[in-house]
Every structure is written in C-alpha cells, then in structure tokens.
Design a protein around this motif. Structure first.
Motif, PDB file in Angstrom:
ATOM      1  N   THR A 201       0.719  -1.096   0.134  1.00 13.72           N
ATOM      2  CA  THR A 201      -0.031   0.105   0.086  1.00 13.72           C
ATOM      3  C   THR A 201       0.835   1.308   0.036  1.00 13.72           C
ATOM      4  O   THR A 201       2.084   1.290   0.122  1.00 13.72           O
ATOM      5  CB  THR A 201      -0.874   0.088   1.118  1.00 13.72           C
ATOM      6  OG1 THR A 201      -0.013  -0.159   2.361  1.00 13.72           O
ATOM      7  CG2 THR A 201      -1.999  -1.096   1.526  1.00 13.72           C
ATOM      8  N   LEU A 202       0.142   2.427  -0.206  1.00 10.75           N
ATOM      9  CA  LEU A 202       1.012   3.661  -0.243  1.00 10.75           C
ATOM     10  C   LEU A 202       0.043   4.409   0.946  1.00 10.75           C
ATOM     11  O   LEU A 202      -1.042   4.405   0.994  1.00 10.75           O
ATOM     12  CB  LEU A 202       0.900   4.387  -1.276  1.00 10.75           C
ATOM     13  CG  LEU A 202       1.806   4.023  -2.505  1.00 10.75           C
ATOM     14  CD1 LEU A 202       1.602   4.797  -3.787  1.00 10.75           C
ATOM     15  CD2 LEU A 202       3.165   3.964  -2.285  1.00 10.75           C
ATOM     16  N   ARG A 218      -5.223   2.413  -4.339  1.00 14.58           N
ATOM     17  CA  ARG A 218      -4.667   0.666  -4.494  1.00 14.58           C
ATOM     18  C   ARG A 218      -3.709   0.783  -5.240  1.00 14.58           C
ATOM     19  O   ARG A 218      -3.709   1.219  -6.293  1.00 14.58           O
ATOM     20  CB  ARG A 218      -6.145   0.132  -4.888  1.00 14.58           C
ATOM     21  CG  ARG A 218      -5.800  -1.534  -5.451  1.00 14.58           C
ATOM     22  CD  ARG A 218      -6.855  -2.257  -5.615  1.00 14.58           C
ATOM     23  NE  ARG A 218      -7.419  -2.913  -4.447  1.00 14.58           N
ATOM     24  CZ  ARG A 218      -8.536  -3.408  -4.577  1.00 14.58           C
ATOM     25  NH1 ARG A 218      -9.285  -3.391  -5.748  1.00 14.58           N
ATOM     26  NH2 ARG A 218      -9.071  -3.953  -3.562  1.00 14.58           N
ATOM     27  N   LEU A 219      -2.808   0.029  -4.988  1.00 17.41           N
ATOM     28  CA  LEU A 219      -1.608  -0.553  -5.762  1.00 17.41           C
ATOM     29  C   LEU A 219      -1.706  -1.841  -6.451  1.00 17.41           C
ATOM     30  O   LEU A 219      -1.907  -2.610  -5.987  1.00 17.41           O
ATOM     31  CB  LEU A 219      -0.376  -0.472  -4.609  1.00 17.41           C
ATOM     32  CG  LEU A 219       0.942  -0.670  -5.459  1.00 17.41           C
ATOM     33  CD1 LEU A 219       1.347   0.165  -6.406  1.00 17.41           C
ATOM     34  CD2 LEU A 219       2.030  -0.880  -4.348  1.00 17.41           C
ATOM     35  N   LEU A 220      -1.461  -1.572  -7.636  1.00 16.70           N
ATOM     36  CA  LEU A 220      -1.745  -2.936  -8.509  1.00 16.70           C
ATOM     37  C   LEU A 220      -0.202  -3.047  -9.049  1.00 16.70           C
ATOM     38  O   LEU A 220       0.336  -2.040  -9.667  1.00 16.70           O
ATOM     39  CB  LEU A 220      -2.421  -2.519  -9.946  1.00 16.70           C
ATOM     40  CG  LEU A 220      -4.146  -2.329  -9.505  1.00 16.70           C
ATOM     41  CD1 LEU A 220      -4.744  -2.080 -10.885  1.00 16.70           C
ATOM     42  CD2 LEU A 220      -4.535  -3.331  -8.726  1.00 16.70           C
ATOM     43  N   THR A 270       7.148   6.029 -10.232  1.00 17.15           N
ATOM     44  CA  THR A 270       7.505   7.406 -10.159  1.00 17.15           C
ATOM     45  C   THR A 270       7.356   8.284  -8.883  1.00 17.15           C
ATOM     46  O   THR A 270       7.423   9.495  -8.736  1.00 17.15           O
ATOM     47  CB  THR A 270       6.863   8.415 -11.216  1.00 17.15           C
ATOM     48  OG1 THR A 270       5.583   8.204 -11.227  1.00 17.15           O
ATOM     49  CG2 THR A 270       7.080   7.395 -12.595  1.00 17.15           C
ATOM     50  N   LEU A 271       6.319   7.727  -8.016  1.00 17.15           N
ATOM     51  CA  LEU A 271       5.918   8.279  -6.851  1.00 17.15           C
ATOM     52  C   LEU A 271       6.966   7.868  -5.788  1.00 17.15           C
ATOM     53  O   LEU A 271       7.695   7.004  -5.380  1.00 17.15           O
ATOM     54  CB  LEU A 271       4.559   7.405  -6.284  1.00 17.15           C
ATOM     55  CG  LEU A 271       3.519   7.324  -7.304  1.00 17.15           C
ATOM     56  CD1 LEU A 271       2.060   7.017  -6.804  1.00 17.15           C
ATOM     57  CD2 LEU A 271       3.156   9.083  -7.811  1.00 17.15           C
ATOM     58  N   GLN A 272       7.143   8.913  -4.859  1.00 18.04           N
ATOM     59  CA  GLN A 272       8.078   8.959  -3.722  1.00 18.04           C
ATOM     60  C   GLN A 272       7.602   9.215  -2.525  1.00 18.04           C
ATOM     61  O   GLN A 272       7.183  10.254  -2.300  1.00 18.04           O
ATOM     62  CB  GLN A 272       9.210   9.897  -4.137  1.00 18.04           C
ATOM     63  CG  GLN A 272       9.795   9.795  -5.367  1.00 18.04           C
ATOM     64  CD  GLN A 272      10.791  10.962  -5.630  1.00 18.04           C
ATOM     65  OE1 GLN A 272      11.519  11.352  -4.863  1.00 18.04           O
ATOM     66  NE2 GLN A 272      10.574  11.658  -7.084  1.00 18.04           N
ATOM     67  N   GLY A 273       7.269   8.167  -1.630  1.00 18.70           N
ATOM     68  CA  GLY A 273       6.996   8.222  -0.456  1.00 18.70           C
ATOM     69  C   GLY A 273       5.530   8.216  -0.322  1.00 18.70           C
ATOM     70  O   GLY A 273       4.699   7.897  -1.125  1.00 18.70           O
ATOM     71  N   ALA A 304       0.100  15.107  -4.041  1.00 14.33           N
ATOM     72  CA  ALA A 304       1.232  15.341  -3.915  1.00 14.33           C
ATOM     73  C   ALA A 304       1.741  13.904  -3.373  1.00 14.33           C
ATOM     74  O   ALA A 304       1.187  13.060  -2.426  1.00 14.33           O
ATOM     75  CB  ALA A 304       1.597  16.503  -3.069  1.00 14.33           C
ATOM     76  N   ASP A 305       3.165  13.776  -3.600  1.00 15.30           N
ATOM     77  CA  ASP A 305       3.903  12.574  -2.953  1.00 15.30           C
ATOM     78  C   ASP A 305       4.948  13.504  -1.906  1.00 15.30           C
ATOM     79  O   ASP A 305       4.685  14.459  -1.602  1.00 15.30           O
ATOM     80  CB  ASP A 305       4.699  11.798  -3.881  1.00 15.30           C
ATOM     81  CG  ASP A 305       5.586  12.448  -4.602  1.00 15.30           C
ATOM     82  OD1 ASP A 305       5.979  13.484  -4.613  1.00 15.30           O
ATOM     83  OD2 ASP A 305       6.192  11.830  -5.749  1.00 15.30           O
ATOM     84  N   ALA A 306       5.890  12.654  -1.273  1.00 15.29           N
ATOM     85  CA  ALA A 306       7.072  13.340  -0.395  1.00 15.29           C
ATOM     86  C   ALA A 306       7.696  14.278  -1.102  1.00 15.29           C
ATOM     87  O   ALA A 306       8.040  15.128  -0.266  1.00 15.29           O
ATOM     88  CB  ALA A 306       7.618  12.032   0.178  1.00 15.29           C
TER      89      ALA A 306
END
Length: 792
Positions: A201-202, A218-220, A270-273, A304-306
């Motif tokens: 998960t994120l 949800r993360l696939l 591409t997502l960070q945190g 936004a991400d981190a």
C-alpha cells in the motif's frame, strides 16, 4: 453528456424505441440535444482478413491484397491504406454495397483489378480519428456482418444536463433515472470487492479534509500496460466522445463514464513516499498531462507525494507520474472533493476537463471505493496484475450528511393543481432511490447521496411532477390566496424614494452586484470585500462594498457619449465580510455631473455644486416626516471624497451616509473627465420615520426678530441652530439663515451670519418685551458657547 444507446439498454430495460426514449428524457428534464444514429448503412459490409498484401507494381502507395471474405471466397482488392498488412482483419465493402454516397463497383486501379473496398473507420462513420483501415479484433469472425460484430446499429445521444443533475453524468445514474421514468428494472449491480493478493500500500495523508473528505487508493503490481483495450471498451469510449489511449487510461475513463466518479492512474514507480492531499504552496509549479506547465497558489488543491505535486486535484493529473506503455506497477486514485474546492479552478488556466465538470457540480461521496473496485476488476481482466488492499482516508464530519425532506400532500396538490395518488407518489420517490416514510400529512424522504439538488419541499414536488409527467398535469390558471402586503407606517417604502429622486431629475440605474477588485482598490473600498468562488470573469470577481463605483462607471460611460448632464441613482445591496460574518446592507446612492439645471432661457448656466446635491439629499431625508433637524451633516468623509467638499450624514449618533464631490485623484485614476458629486445612504436607517402627530394650532400671531452675529467660520450652523433652539425652547417656531457676510474689517476666519427668529406662543400674544428677551437669550447662548458677538 454523450452516451451509447446500446450501453444504456444493457443497464436498464427500455421497452420503447429511440425516438420515444429521447422524448421521455427531454420531458423529464434531461434535454436531448442531439441523436446520431450509427451503423444504419452497413449493409454489404463484412469482416474480412487480408491474407497477403503486396506492393502495387505501378504505384508506390498502393498495395494489392488477397482478402478472405468468408465462405472460402477470396477477393483481390487494391488498397492505399498505410496499415494494410498480412493477417489484418478489417471491414470489407462488397461490390454493390454503399459507403457514404459511393456505390462500390469492380474497377481497375493502375491496371490491377479490384473487387471491393477495404474501409477505414472514417469512411464508415465509426472513427473520425484515424484514416487507415479500421482494425478489428483478431478473433473477429471472417464473413460476419460488420454491424453484428460491432454491436450495431447504435446511436450516440447527447444530453444538455443542467448543473443540478450531476447524478446523470454517469451511466448508472442515468439508468436509474430512466428506470424511474419507465417503471422498468435495472440490470446492473454495484461492483464487487476484489480480494487483495499482495499487501503493498501507499500511506495517505489528507491535510485538507474539508476539501477532500474521502480519498481511496490501491496499488496494482505486474500490470501489462501494453495490453490493448478490447473493442467493446474503445467503442463505448468513442461513442461517449472520449478518445481511447491505452488500456489502463481507457479503463479509468470508462469507470468515470459508467459510475460518474472521476479517477486517475499513476505510474507507481514514479511516486516517492506517501500520498498527500494538500493546498498548493505559493509559486508551486506542476506540469500537467497535456504538458502545460502551471504555477499554483494556495487556492488550488493538489495530490502530492513526499517530494512534489503529482496532480491538480479534481482537474488533471501530472505528466511526470502518468501511466505509460512501460509502466508495470499502477496506483489507482479516486477521491471525493467538495465542489467549492474545485469550482472555477480549471477556468483560471483556460481549461475544462471531464473531472472538473463533474466535481464542480458534485459527485456522490459513496463512489470512490466503488470506482477503485470496478477499475481493478477491469484492469485484472484486460491487463492482468495483482491487486493490493484499498487504503482509505476519510473525514466523516466533512462528508455531506443525510438529510430528510418533508412533502405535504396538500402542498403537492396545491402547487401542481392536480391530485396524485399516494401510492404513485411513494413509488416515484422510491424509484428515484429515496428512503421514504409515510407521515400523517404526507411523506418524509431521504434523498440518495448523489442528489445534491434535493433540499426543500419544492424539490420533491419537482421530482414527482417530472416522473408523473408534465403532460398529465392539466393546464389551468394559477390561483391562490394572495393578500396585499402590509406596509408599516413607520417606514418609508423604497418605491417612494425612487419616485422622489425621479421627480428631482434622477434616472434609476441597475448595476451588477459583482465588481472588479482592482476598481474597489482605487476607491479604497476593498476592505471587507467578498471574493466569488466561481466568478463570471475577473472584472466580476468580488461582491460590491458600495453602489458608487458602479454608478460612477455608468455616469462616465454616458458622459463620454456626449451626455454632459447626467443624474443617476440606484437602490441595491452592498456586501461586507468581517470577523462577525458576512452581512448585506440595503443602500440608496446617487451620482451627478454637469449643470445644476437643464438648459433653459430664464436662468444663466451654472455648474452643479455641493449644495445642489445636499438639497437633493435633504429633500430625500425629509420624507421621514421627523424634520431635517433629526439629521446632521459633518465635515469630512471617506478617502474618495474631496477633503474640502465632503460630509458624513448622521442620525442621532449613527452615521447613515456620505455626500460630496469625488476627489480629483480618484477622478484621474478612473479617467473621468468631469466633476462628479455623489451621495450614498443606508436605506434601513433613513427609511425609519416618525409618525405625524396632530397638534393645536396657535390662535395668536407670530413675531420675527432678525439678528446678525459674528463668530468663527469653524462653527457649523447645525450647532448654532441647536444652541438657539435649546435657549428659546417652544417659543422658537423656525430659525432662518438668510445671509452670510465676511470682510477683512470683521477679522480673519470669522463671518457674520444673519438669522431670522420666528417666535410664537400658544397661550397669548407675545409682546415686544417678550421678543427682546428671546433675542437676549439667543445672543447670550451664542456668546457663551461660541464666543459670538452681536454685529452692529
């Protein structure tokens, strides 16, 4: 809102034809703007397969194709499509069939015989975006009529939905509306929960819960982003006016069309945190999916991400985190955004997206989880992969609460003019998805969470009328108990003030209640302004705090069109924000420029001055019936008035208005080439009047004594009059100022004021001694209070 007729028929039983369906939709308030029939001229068009495609010996851009048309029949066809290749399945127009206005015949192209035509989607009216051959699915049955393969005939129906019917911006909501209209059965169920096959998960952090009370993600993993969208999916998108892009993106678009819930897919690599929903920081930049770079401010909500913003919430995702054909892990996002946090934001960048269109009008807060489940189901089916658990962040207190609305039986009958059976009313409300309870005098209904437009009894009456059918409501003249409004005697009606100003040569104007913030700043009236969340334009972005800016603009427009003498007034509200909340003040204001009187032969021309307009205001105040003495004028006023020719108007200890000439600096800033005089009054405070009380007329004659006193120019006449009246009491009937004289022999800064004292007693005739005593009292009072001296 554009959709496919066949798609709608899959979701709900529709026992009527297309024309009847379109008529019923329009009559229930969902106006059908256009209907485009598809696949009605596909006779003789079949699915064919290119067995071999060889270059034409005499033309570089032509190919000679051997085509299987089914039943063992093989045809030779010359084709110029760039995508013609071995194994491709495409539509084939047989000899004798019609494509558009062309009848297909056998022909020779550059010496090679051609028996038919391989068709593009554009030629068949099925796909306007591609001019090559219309590629069909690899499992398409060769020889099958093309209409059967594509599920045709069909129709593209476009609705012109009003902003309150956002529930019909999804096919499920539209199907529920049709179900209630026709009394037919729905043929779909809510999406089923997908079992998670990995634990990834994120984390989600919603820092603006009032703007985003629910967020689901949800993360696939292991998704084949290169998988091709099946024909049924791309066809439904095209017929809804959406261009297919790739399988994952197409699925998110399809879910939006199906459920009405916008959603977005990110490349998880591409997502960070953690994922964060917050307000943008001042000057924060973001490159959107359309590669447009925008600079944001805290008015915008972002995902936004981190490290940075990755999407403009409710409007468009970011370019850097988009799903590409190389993506393997995908993060699905669906959220509920408050309409006020999205409204007008896209237009600031000249944009209008499907997502913003829906969120501005309101999206069902139940849908985010359902959209994630439905999109997951389709991605696993089409592109494979593994699904993780849904992570959800929500703020229950910021979600729209359920609300109960009462509907009275008598009120329903009175408004519609016809009695509708109780059973029919209950059925209509339930078919529209409401929870209905019968009460003593009618019904109590809880609208579904998707119906933001149902809040009062009249909304339920409208729903009953729509579904029952406007055509079933008889035409009759409206009737009802109408009683004349009682006008309180202690208040002057605004209409009387309008008439009074009209008799003094003023013309009524009506201006927008919205204005430009920059214009208010020029007037120094910006404080307390209320900014609109969804302005019509930048020039109409703030509620006005005064009527004067709009009136002066109207005066200037007339003056610049050769109207030298202008008199305008307006009755309206001004709007103010403060720590105590917002408030509206009803005001009456007037502006004037040019000559004091209209052009005539008896008097010389004279420019309007302060005292001319003061006379207009005094005549207006005199309507209150208490006499002008209740009001006083004091020097000074707001910054926009001339410092030497402006005044504030007071009633007792309350300021009720301003009066004077505009400051030359303001006139220059406004580019007004005229001297302008203005007044603005608080209508509520000046309209309260004292009722006249009859009194006994004195049977004794009055006396007049004139006095001239020398005193400082700084003393206002209102104070002089008050001192004299206090000294003489009831014997002073009237005080008349009939002359003012100043000369260097009198002294610097002093003037001589000549006044007439009108004296009268109710019980006897005043003697000369009585009159002389009154004069002594008046002079003594003025000497004591203002150091005045009797002249001469």
């Amino acid at each position: 809102m554009k959709f496919s007729e066949n798609w709608l028929r899959e979701l709900v039983e529709i026992p009527v034809g297309l024309d009847d369906l379109a008529h019923r939709l329009t009559m229930c308030g969902l106006e059908v703007e256009s209907v485009e029939r598809l696949g009605t001229q596909l006779d003789g068009i079949v699915v064919a397969e290119i067995i071999a495609a060889e270059r034409h010996p005499d033309a570089d851009k032509l190919k000679v194709c051997r085509v299987s048309a089914g039943g063992g029949e093989t045809l030779q066809i010359v084709c110029g499509a760039p995508n013609a290749r071995d194994g491709l399945k495409a539509p084939l127009a047989r000899v004798g069939s019609t494509v558009g206005s062309i009848t297909i015949k056998s022909a020779k192209l550059r010496g090679i015989e051609s028996n038919g035509m391989l068709c593009s989607g554009k030629e068949l009216g099925l796909d306007a975006d591609f001019d090559g051959l219309f590629e069909l699915a690899a499992d398409a049955e060769v020889g099958q009529p093309l209409a059967d393969h594509l599920g045709l005939p069909d129709a593209e129906i476009e609705l012109g939905l009003t902003p309150n019917r956002s529930d019909c911006l999804g096919m499920h909501g539209l199907a529920r509306e049709v179900s209630a209209q026709l009394g037919s059965r729905l043929q779909f169920t809510d999406p089923q929960a997908i079992t998670a096959t990995h634990a990834g998960t994120l984390a989600v952090d919603v820092q603006a819960p009032a703007d985003c009370p629910r967020f689901c993600g949800r993360l696939l993993r292991g998704v084949d982003a290169k998988a091709k969208s099946p024909r049924w999916l791309s066809d439904r998108l095209r017929r809804a006016g959406v261009r297919p892009i790739s399988a994952v993106v197409d699925i998110t678009s399809f879910v939006m069309l199906e459920l009405g819930q916008p959603m977005h897919a990110y490349d998880a690599a591409t997502l960070q945190g953690a994922i964060c929903v917050r307000r943008a920081t001042p000057g924060e930049s973001l490159t959107l999916l359309d590669e447009r770079a925008v600079t944001l401010d805290p008015e915008f909500l972002v995902i936004a991400d981190a490290q940075r913003a990755i999407g403009l919430a409710g409007i468009m995702g970011g370019h850097a985190t988009r799903v590409t054909l190389d993506s393997r892990d995908v993060y699905l996002e669906a959220a509920h955004f408050a309409p006020a946090s999205i409204s007008g934001r896209a237009r600031k960048f000249g944009m209008h997206t499907d997502a913003s269109h829906r969120f501005e009008r309101g999206v069902d807060p139940r849908l985010p989880r359902m959209a994630i489940e439905r999109a997951t189901e389709l991605i696993l089916q089409i592109a494979g992969g593994e699904a993780g658990p849904i992570s959800e962040a929500q703020s229950i207190q910021h979600l729209p609460p359920p609300r109960s609305v009462s509907l009275r039986r008598q009120r329903l009958r009175r408004v519609l003019g016809v009695a509708i059976d109780d059973a029919d009313v209950g059925r209509i409300l339930r078919d529209l998805g409401m929870q209905v309870e019968t009460t003593v005098d009618g019904w109590s209904a809880v609208p579904p969470s998707s119906r933001f437009d149902i809040a009062i009894e009249e909304d339920l009456i409208e729903e009953v009328a729509r579904i029952h059918g406007y055509s079933k409501i008889p035409e009759q003249m409206p009737r009802g108990e109408i009683s004349a409004a009682q006008q309180p005697e202690g208040r002057i009606a605004p209409s009387r003030m309008r008439d009074h100003l009209a008799t003094r040569d003023y013309v009524e104007a009506i201006n927008y209640a919205f204005t430009d913030a920059a214009l208010l700043a020029k007037w120094s009236l910006a404080e307390g302004g209320i900014a609109l969340a969804n302005p019509l334009s930048a020039e109409l972005a703030v509620m006005r705090t005064s009527l004067l800016p709009g009136l002066v603009a109207a005066l200037d427009a007339n003056h610049k069109r050769q109207q030298a003498r202008v008199r305008l007034f307006e009755v309206g509200r001004s709007y103010h924000a403060s720590a105590a909340g917002t408030r509206e003040i009803e005001r009456i204001a007037g502006v004037a420029c040019g000559d004091a009187m209209a052009e005539q032969w008896s008097d010389a021309r004279r420019a309007l001055d302060y005292f001319d307009q003061k006379g207009d205001v005094e005549s207006l105040l005199a309507l209150c019936g208490a006499g002008i003495n209740e009001f006083r004028f004091e020097n000074g006023g707001p910054e926009f008035l001339h410092p030497g020719r402006g005044a504030t108007i007071w009633r007792d200890d309350v300021q009720v208005g301003v009066l004077g000439a505009l400051h030359p600096r303001l006139l220059k800033a406004l580019d007004v080439d005229a001297e302008v005089h203005v007044f603005e009054l608080d209508l509520e405070r000046i309209s309260q009047r004292s009722l006249p009380i009859s009194g006994e007329l004195s049977r004794f004659p009055s006396l007049r004594r004139d006095i001239a006193v020398v005193l400082s120019d700084e003393v206002r006449f209102a104070r002089i009059e008050a001192a004299v009246r206090q000294a003489l009491g009831d014997r002073l009937v009237e005080l008349v100022l009939f002359d003012r004289y100043s000369d260097k022999n009198l002294g610097i800064g002093v003037s001589s004021l000549a006044m007439g004292l009108i004296l009268q007693d109710r019980s006897r005739t005043l003697s000369d001694q009585d009159a002389d005593h009154c004069v002594e009292l008046a002079v003594s009072a003025l000497a004591t209070e203002f150091a005045a001296r009797l002249r001469g």
